[in-house]
Scaffold this motif. Structure first.
Motif, PDB file in Angstrom:
ATOM      1  N   GLY A  45      -8.289  -4.536   3.875  1.00 10.76           N
ATOM      2  CA  GLY A  45      -8.775  -4.901   2.553  1.00 10.76           C
ATOM      3  C   GLY A  45      -9.649  -3.838   1.921  1.00 10.76           C
ATOM      4  N   ALA A  46     -10.205  -2.945   2.745  1.00  6.06           N
ATOM      5  CA  ALA A  46     -11.028  -1.850   2.243  1.00  6.06           C
ATOM      6  C   ALA A  46     -10.304  -0.512   2.346  1.00  6.06           C
ATOM      7  CB  ALA A  46     -12.342  -1.789   3.022  1.00  6.06           C
ATOM      8  N   SER A  47      -9.021  -0.541   2.691  1.00  2.00           N
ATOM      9  CA  SER A  47      -8.257   0.690   2.892  1.00  2.00           C
ATOM     10  C   SER A  47      -7.560   1.140   1.614  1.00  2.00           C
ATOM     11  CB  SER A  47      -7.236   0.491   4.020  1.00  2.00           C
ATOM     12  OG  SER A  47      -7.891   0.342   5.266  1.00  2.00           O
ATOM     13  N   PHE A  48      -7.017   2.351   1.656  1.00  3.42           N
ATOM     14  CA  PHE A  48      -6.459   3.038   0.485  1.00  3.42           C
ATOM     15  C   PHE A  48      -5.042   3.511   0.796  1.00  3.42           C
ATOM     16  CE2 PHE A  48      -5.694   7.304  -1.338  1.00  3.42           C
ATOM     17  CZ  PHE A  48      -5.808   7.044  -2.703  1.00  3.42           C
ATOM     18  N   ALA A  49      -4.153   3.406  -0.182  1.00  4.16           N
ATOM     19  CA  ALA A  49      -2.795   3.934  -0.030  1.00  4.16           C
ATOM     20  C   ALA A  49      -2.363   4.637  -1.304  1.00  4.16           C
ATOM     21  CB  ALA A  49      -1.804   2.822   0.317  1.00  4.16           C
ATOM     22  N   LEU A  50      -1.673   5.750  -1.148  1.00  5.02           N
ATOM     23  CA  LEU A  50      -1.173   6.540  -2.267  1.00  5.02           C
ATOM     24  C   LEU A  50       0.297   6.843  -2.016  1.00  5.02           C
ATOM     25  CD1 LEU A  50      -1.828   8.360  -4.816  1.00  5.02           C
ATOM     26  CD2 LEU A  50      -2.183  10.227  -3.171  1.00  5.02           C
TER      27      LEU A  50
ATOM     28  N   ASP B 208       6.746   2.509  -0.440  1.00  2.00           N
ATOM     29  CA  ASP B 208       5.288   2.436  -0.350  1.00  2.00           C
ATOM     30  C   ASP B 208       4.737   1.058  -0.709  1.00  2.00           C
ATOM     31  OD1 ASP B 208       4.814   5.200   0.402  1.00  2.00           O
ATOM     32  OD2 ASP B 208       5.499   5.704  -1.618  1.00  2.00           O
ATOM     33  N   VAL B 209       5.567   0.212  -1.299  1.00  2.00           N
ATOM     34  CA  VAL B 209       5.138  -1.152  -1.609  1.00  2.00           C
ATOM     35  C   VAL B 209       4.668  -1.854  -0.339  1.00  2.00           C
ATOM     36  CG1 VAL B 209       5.925  -3.417  -2.399  1.00  2.00           C
ATOM     37  CG2 VAL B 209       6.592  -1.351  -3.652  1.00  2.00           C
ATOM     38  N   GLU B 210       5.293  -1.558   0.785  1.00  2.00           N
ATOM     39  CA  GLU B 210       4.922  -2.194   2.048  1.00  2.00           C
ATOM     40  C   GLU B 210       3.497  -1.854   2.455  1.00  2.00           C
ATOM     41  OE1 GLU B 210       9.446  -2.326   3.911  1.00  2.00           O
ATOM     42  OE2 GLU B 210       7.948  -1.012   4.802  1.00  2.00           O
ATOM     43  N   LEU B 211       2.997  -0.714   2.015  1.00  2.00           N
ATOM     44  CA  LEU B 211       1.603  -0.355   2.243  1.00  2.00           C
ATOM     45  C   LEU B 211       0.707  -0.941   1.164  1.00  2.00           C
ATOM     46  CD1 LEU B 211       2.045   3.435   3.169  1.00  2.00           C
ATOM     47  CD2 LEU B 211       2.003   1.472   4.704  1.00  2.00           C
ATOM     48  N   PHE B 212       1.147  -0.821  -0.077  1.00  2.00           N
ATOM     49  CA  PHE B 212       0.339  -1.272  -1.204  1.00  2.00           C
ATOM     50  C   PHE B 212      -0.018  -2.749  -1.103  1.00  2.00           C
ATOM     51  CE2 PHE B 212       1.599   2.035  -4.675  1.00  2.00           C
ATOM     52  CZ  PHE B 212       1.228   3.053  -3.814  1.00  2.00           C
TER      53      PHE B 212
ATOM     54  N   LEU C 294      -6.955  -0.993  -2.031  1.00  2.00           N
ATOM     55  CA  LEU C 294      -6.909   0.000  -3.106  1.00  2.00           C
ATOM     56  C   LEU C 294      -5.591   0.750  -3.033  1.00  2.00           C
ATOM     57  CD1 LEU C 294      -8.208   1.556  -5.411  1.00  2.00           C
ATOM     58  CD2 LEU C 294      -9.435   2.949  -3.725  1.00  2.00           C
ATOM     59  N   ALA C 295      -4.688   0.449  -3.960  1.00  2.00           N
ATOM     60  CA  ALA C 295      -3.361   1.062  -3.993  1.00  2.00           C
ATOM     61  C   ALA C 295      -3.212   1.883  -5.267  1.00  2.00           C
ATOM     62  CB  ALA C 295      -2.276  -0.009  -3.926  1.00  2.00           C
ATOM     63  N   VAL C 296      -2.689   3.107  -5.118  1.00  2.00           N
ATOM     64  CA  VAL C 296      -2.517   4.008  -6.254  1.00  2.00           C
ATOM     65  C   VAL C 296      -1.091   4.555  -6.249  1.00  2.00           C
ATOM     66  CG1 VAL C 296      -3.297   6.128  -7.366  1.00  2.00           C
ATOM     67  CG2 VAL C 296      -4.957   4.643  -6.212  1.00  2.00           C
ATOM     68  N   ALA C 297      -0.377   4.286  -7.331  1.00  2.00           N
ATOM     69  CA  ALA C 297       1.002   4.758  -7.486  1.00  2.00           C
ATOM     70  C   ALA C 297       0.972   6.109  -8.203  1.00  2.00           C
ATOM     71  CB  ALA C 297       1.819   3.749  -8.280  1.00  2.00           C
TER      72      ALA C 297
ATOM     73  N   GLU D  34       2.659  -5.234 -12.748  1.00  2.00           N
ATOM     74  CA  GLU D  34       2.418  -6.637 -12.459  1.00  2.00           C
ATOM     75  C   GLU D  34       1.329  -6.846 -11.411  1.00  2.00           C
ATOM     76  OE1 GLU D  34       6.203  -7.832 -11.060  1.00  2.00           O
ATOM     77  OE2 GLU D  34       7.221  -7.578 -13.008  1.00  2.00           O
ATOM     78  N   ARG D  35       0.880  -5.783 -10.795  1.00  2.00           N
ATOM     79  CA  ARG D  35      -0.095  -5.872  -9.710  1.00  2.00           C
ATOM     80  C   ARG D  35      -1.350  -5.084 -10.082  1.00  2.00           C
ATOM     81  NH1 ARG D  35       3.298  -6.797  -5.085  1.00  2.00           N
ATOM     82  NH2 ARG D  35       5.226  -7.724  -5.888  1.00  2.00           N
ATOM     83  N   PRO D  36      -2.420  -5.286  -9.339  1.00  2.00           N
ATOM     84  CA  PRO D  36      -3.647  -4.517  -9.604  1.00  2.00           C
ATOM     85  C   PRO D  36      -3.608  -3.134  -8.973  1.00  2.00           C
ATOM     86  CG  PRO D  36      -4.038  -6.055  -7.823  1.00  2.00           C
ATOM     87  CD  PRO D  36      -2.628  -6.319  -8.303  1.00  2.00           C
ATOM     88  N   TRP D  37      -2.503  -2.416  -9.204  1.00  2.00           N
ATOM     89  CA  TRP D  37      -2.336  -1.091  -8.633  1.00  2.00           C
ATOM     90  C   TRP D  37      -2.526  -0.044  -9.731  1.00  2.00           C
ATOM     91  CZ3 TRP D  37       3.010  -2.439  -6.057  1.00  2.00           C
ATOM     92  CH2 TRP D  37       2.794  -3.380  -5.027  1.00  2.00           C
TER      93      TRP D  37
END
Length: 248
Positions: A179-184, A190-194, A199-202, A215-218
């Motif tokens: 919940g405190a991790s980050f994915a780029l 990468d959706v499987e990580l996001f 914190l997910a960044v596309a 549609e998501r908070p990304w």
């Protein structure tokens, strides 16, 4: 007893940190060196156009890539592939996006555990991780026997379920606070990580990921604004947390 959970920073490589697919470059290098049989060479000659075809589904292209990878690697030795991977990375390392090193430094200083995640072969991905000082990397792996590749690709990281398995393996002991991790990342894989990090960044996302991000908070970024957007988020993000695992 209280234990401290760390935060992950999961960084996709191809299309995100590097403007292309290192795995395709490796296949082309092996073809140029003539280390594969004629059937594999004939198959790979049409591969770059297939991978770049915008109308094709991402996972269709990924499946094509892994099938070709198996054909090209079959019968080759560790030494041949490692030499080809070194040649590719020596030629391509300067093409990493300029934001990469500042971002990696910022993540490290913010106490994230850095992980490089890629659908490309581990033989070239490990070289990228070493150069960037990223301690963990997960990538496509192929079966070998007696120092030669069998042609079977065991871990197809870019296929459905591939990156979910990476995350499951990383966090098998619940060491990390997802919940405190980050994915780029930039691709549908990468959706499987996001979906599992806070914190997910596309990054310049492919169409399917771009639609989902709306549609998501990304966050959605490009090569020009990524540092301006992401660095403040790292400052504001929660640090490692303690969880009480004492028996009731």
């Amino acid at each position: 007893m209280k234990t401290t959970q760390e935060r992950l920073a999961l960084l996709d490589l191809d299309g995100t940190l590097y403007p292309g697919t290192l795995g395709v470059r490796l296949l082309q290098e092996l073809m140029d060196r003539g280390v594969s049989g004629p059937d594999a060479l004939q198959a790979i000659r049409s591969a770059p156009a297939d991978f770049q075809a915008g109308h094709e589904d991402f996972f269709t292209r990924a499946s094509c890539f892994y099938d070709l990878l198996g054909k090209v690697l079959q019968g080759t030795t560790f030494v041949q592939v490692e030499q080809a991977a070194s040649a590719v990375w020596e030629r391509e390392h300067a093409r990493l996006f300029p934001f990469v090193r500042p971002l990696v430094t910022a993540l490290r200083e913010a106490d994230y555990q850095l992980v490089l995640v890629s659908g490309s072969p581990v033989e070239v991905v490990r070289l990228v991780a070493q150069e960037l000082g990223i301690p963990l990397h997960h990538a496509a792996r192929s079966e070998s026997r007696h120092g030669r590749y069998t042609g079977r690709v065991l871990h197809r990281t870019a296929m459905p379920g591939g990156k979910r398995q990476v995350l499951s393996t990383l966090n098998a002991d619940a060491r990390f606070d997802l919940g405190a991790s980050f994915a780029l990342g930039d691709a549908p894989s990468d959706v499987e990580l996001f979906e599992q990090v806070g914190l997910a960044v596309a990054f310049e996302p492919k169409p399917t990921l771009a639609l989902l991000a709306r549609e998501r908070p990304w966050r959605v970024v490009d090569r020009h604004d990524i540092l301006d957007v992401v660095l403040p988020l790292l400052t504001d993000a929660p640090r490692s947390v303690s969880s009480d695992t004492s028996p009731a």
